[in-house]
Structures are given as structure tokens and as C-alpha cells.
Design an enzyme around this catalytic site. Sequence first.
Site, PDB file in Angstrom:
ATOM      1  N   TYR A 147       2.310   9.541   2.650  1.00 25.04           N
ATOM      2  CA  TYR A 147       3.436   9.699   1.733  1.00 25.04           C
ATOM      3  C   TYR A 147       4.154  11.029   1.992  1.00 25.04           C
ATOM      4  O   TYR A 147       3.513  12.048   2.262  1.00 25.04           O
ATOM      5  CB  TYR A 147       2.945   9.727   0.284  1.00 25.04           C
ATOM      6  N   TYR A 158      -4.184   3.176   3.564  1.00 27.47           N
ATOM      7  CA  TYR A 158      -4.666   4.558   3.634  1.00 27.47           C
ATOM      8  C   TYR A 158      -5.913   4.724   2.769  1.00 27.47           C
ATOM      9  O   TYR A 158      -6.143   3.957   1.836  1.00 27.47           O
ATOM     10  CB  TYR A 158      -3.572   5.553   3.235  1.00 27.47           C
ATOM     11  N   ARG A 207      -6.620   1.719   0.209  1.00 21.06           N
ATOM     12  CA  ARG A 207      -5.571   0.945  -0.437  1.00 21.06           C
ATOM     13  C   ARG A 207      -4.994  -0.054   0.537  1.00 21.06           C
ATOM     14  O   ARG A 207      -4.688   0.288   1.673  1.00 21.06           O
ATOM     15  CB  ARG A 207      -4.405   1.866  -0.896  1.00 21.06           C
ATOM     16  N   HIS A 242       1.037  -1.416   0.458  1.00 20.17           N
ATOM     17  CA  HIS A 242       1.721  -1.772  -0.779  1.00 20.17           C
ATOM     18  C   HIS A 242       3.012  -0.994  -0.936  1.00 20.17           C
ATOM     19  O   HIS A 242       3.192   0.084  -0.358  1.00 20.17           O
ATOM     20  CB  HIS A 242       0.821  -1.514  -1.998  1.00 20.17           C
ATOM     21  N   HIS A 283       5.385   0.381  -4.188  1.00 20.92           N
ATOM     22  CA  HIS A 283       5.483   0.553  -5.641  1.00 20.92           C
ATOM     23  C   HIS A 283       6.865   0.113  -6.107  1.00 20.92           C
ATOM     24  O   HIS A 283       7.874   0.457  -5.477  1.00 20.92           O
ATOM     25  CB  HIS A 283       5.297   2.031  -6.019  1.00 20.92           C
TER      26      HIS A 283
END
Lengths: 239, 199
Positions: free
Chosen positions: A105, A144, A154, A157, A159
Site C-alpha cells: 500500500y 500480502y 490477505r 482485494h 476496498h
Amino acid sequence: MTAELYQRDREWHPPALVQNYKTSLPRSPRNALLSLQGSASELTGPTFGHNDIDAIDNDLLRNYAKSGDPIGERIIVHGRVLDENGRPVRNTLVEIWQANAGGRYRHKKDTYLAAIDPNFGGCGRTLTDDNGYYSFRTVKPGAYPWRNWINSWRPAHIHFSVFGTAFAQRLITQMYFEGDPLIAKCPIVQAIPDQRAVDQLVAALDLNATIPLDSIAYKFDIVLRGSRSTFFENRPEGN
Amino acid sequence: MTQSLDYLKETASQTAGPYVHIGLAPGDAGFDIYRQELGHDITGPNAKGQQITVTGIVTDGTGAPVKDVLIEIWQANAAGTYAGHGEVEDGFRGWGRVIPDFETGEFSFETIKPGAVTGRDGRPMAPHLNLWLVARGINVGLNTRMYFADESAANAADSVLNLIEQAHRRATLIAQGDGTNYRFDISLQGEHETVFLDV
């Protein structure tokens, strides 16, 4: 003002406290929620217009590009925002954020060792059209690791944040990708008690919406709480 | 067999996670991407009424600050009107996003004190802000309200505050202040757990 909303099905959503999702332990209220009948405070909500955002905001391939395209699988994510009555939710703000193709991120608090992509910001926003339709162009995010169990990962995905017309429709969720084996192993996904509700978060590969030789597509419809269309008494003030 | 009802089910909520700022407040994540971020200015420049500053902290069940929380505010103007549902000052949206200091967890925002809004029983509700909290570890966004300590008569008659069965818990929804500066702490769990609402 939106008419009164259908009660939120709290057995469909994940509960506040989920043993396998450790962070929920100290952050989950222990007392019952106080259930209200909707008043103007819950049945109104903010609205947004095209002067609030720019056309490029939904193109994550370009909205942060500095020297070229971001690295990764080029995808289109599209779908409709509907209410529980199946009606389109028009002109509503949809915001997304995600990791880059390596699972990193762009956030000052993310220290994962995968590289930052200089051409990828990782957020986008758009308004639905008159049919409730939205679309984004982006790269497929990577899986990740995260500190839950020592080997927790995870699934890939994106959000999503969606408004609707009433503040009580406000929703944040996550979209997953068809076929990802990590979905079944993720404590955050599996916090949802009903497998049908999990399935509803998994976007389907949508070959009809791909751009041949360019980008693959996934379809993700979002459903917000519906409102009562016929009621004869006990109306909230102002209706 | 009967006919089947054809309602759709609401999409299930998932946590906003620790990086919610990337999507909803990228400047706070550490980068600049949009011409304008949304939610920085709750009232716009023309709002009438008493300007106020609200400061507070969100804590977890251990007493630690929840530094990654994002709070959305939804409020009426000083006349008790929600934007989009009656005449409000030009530029007044009544909606904003609040992010605490990442080091201390303390948040602060400026707005105007809202007027009383008519409740569903036809009587005025005491002035209040509507709050919605999301963060890592919160599976479904938490709704609550912030009332004002200097509205004690209105608060005593408020239909929502009076629904709280344990009367001592009503205080968790009431900000303390002097008419200009208010303090409103939110506790997710524990002895002083805030009353959260199923709206």
C-alpha cells in the site's frame, strides 16, 4: 428524505467480536447496539456531484502515473450499486483503495517489503450513473501478509466505500476475486457467518466486459439497504 | 411451496482496515492525488451559528488510542436542516471526515453547533452530531451521536437518549464544553463504553 430502511440483518454481517480476527477483540463493543427507528438524522445523508471529483479519478492506471503505467495485471472492475429492492442507486459516490500488484500500500504506515510502484497511487472514486452503474480501471492487487497469526495472508482485494442516500446506508466492504484460494483462509472474510454473504463479495470474471488484447474484467455489484416503498402509518417525521 | 421473495441482501460489511486513508483521505496516507479531497470542511464558508471545536480520542478496550480510526460526521445546520432536505447556507454540506493524529490518536474538528431536528415522534431532538466510525478491527462501521452538555433541558427530553436503559450510560453521548470548545471521547469497549446505535 429516504423512506424508512429495512432493518440491517446483523446475522448476515460479521459480528463485532471474532476470535480469529485478533484486532476485533479490544475494538468490539460489549454492550448491545441501541436499535432506533429512523429519524431525519439517519434517513438523510450527504450527496456529491461531478464538481466534487474529476473524470480521471476512476482510472487508477493514470491518476497517479508519473513516468508510465503501473506494473501489474490490467483490470476493469465494474458493476452496479443497487438497493435491496433491486433498484439502482443513482449518482452515489463510490470510493476504492487497494494495494499495488506486489501487495504494498502507498501509506506511510505500511512497511511490507514489496516495492512501492512509482506510478500507482491505489485509490479511485466515481459517481454511479442513472442505472447505478460504475466502473474503474486499475491493476489487480497482490496478496500480502499481515500480523494476525504469524502466517496470515490477505486474499487480493479492493476496498469499497459507498454512500447511498441515507447516512444509515453507509457501507464499507471489500471485493475479492473469483478463484482466489486465500478467501477461504482469511479470518477477516471468514468473520462473515453465512457463506452466501461471502460469495456476494467475490467478483466474477466477466469476459464480456474485457477489452480484448488490453484488460481483463471483473464484475462486482453492491447492494445497499432498501427502503420501504409502501407503508401507511408510523412514518418518520417529514415523510 | 410458496412464491419466493425477490429482495436482494445487503452486501456484507468488511473492516476498513488500517489503510482507509488511502481511499478516503489520501493526504493523510502521505500522498497527493485528487484536485480536492472530500470532507475536510463540514460547514462551508457561509454557515450561520455558533462555531465550535470538538476534540477527543477514541480508545479500545485496553484504554489505548485507536490511531487508525476514521470518523464521519453528518449534521444539520444551525436551523436544524440537513443539506439536501431544505434550504441551507450556500456551500453547507454538513458532512465531514475526521482523522486523528497518528502519534497521539487525538482528533479535533471545527464545525457549527447544529440546531434541533424534528424526531420521528414529531418533537424536536436535542442538537446532536451523527458519527460513524470505521477502523481496523471494526467489522461493521459503528454509529453513535454526540450531544452537548450545555443543552441539558433538551437532552433530558431527547427521545434517543431516553431510550438508553442504563441511565448512567447516556453521559457517554454528551460532549462536555463551554459553548465553543467541546470534549468528546469515544470508548469502543470497557467501563465507559460509548453507546453505539443500530440505525
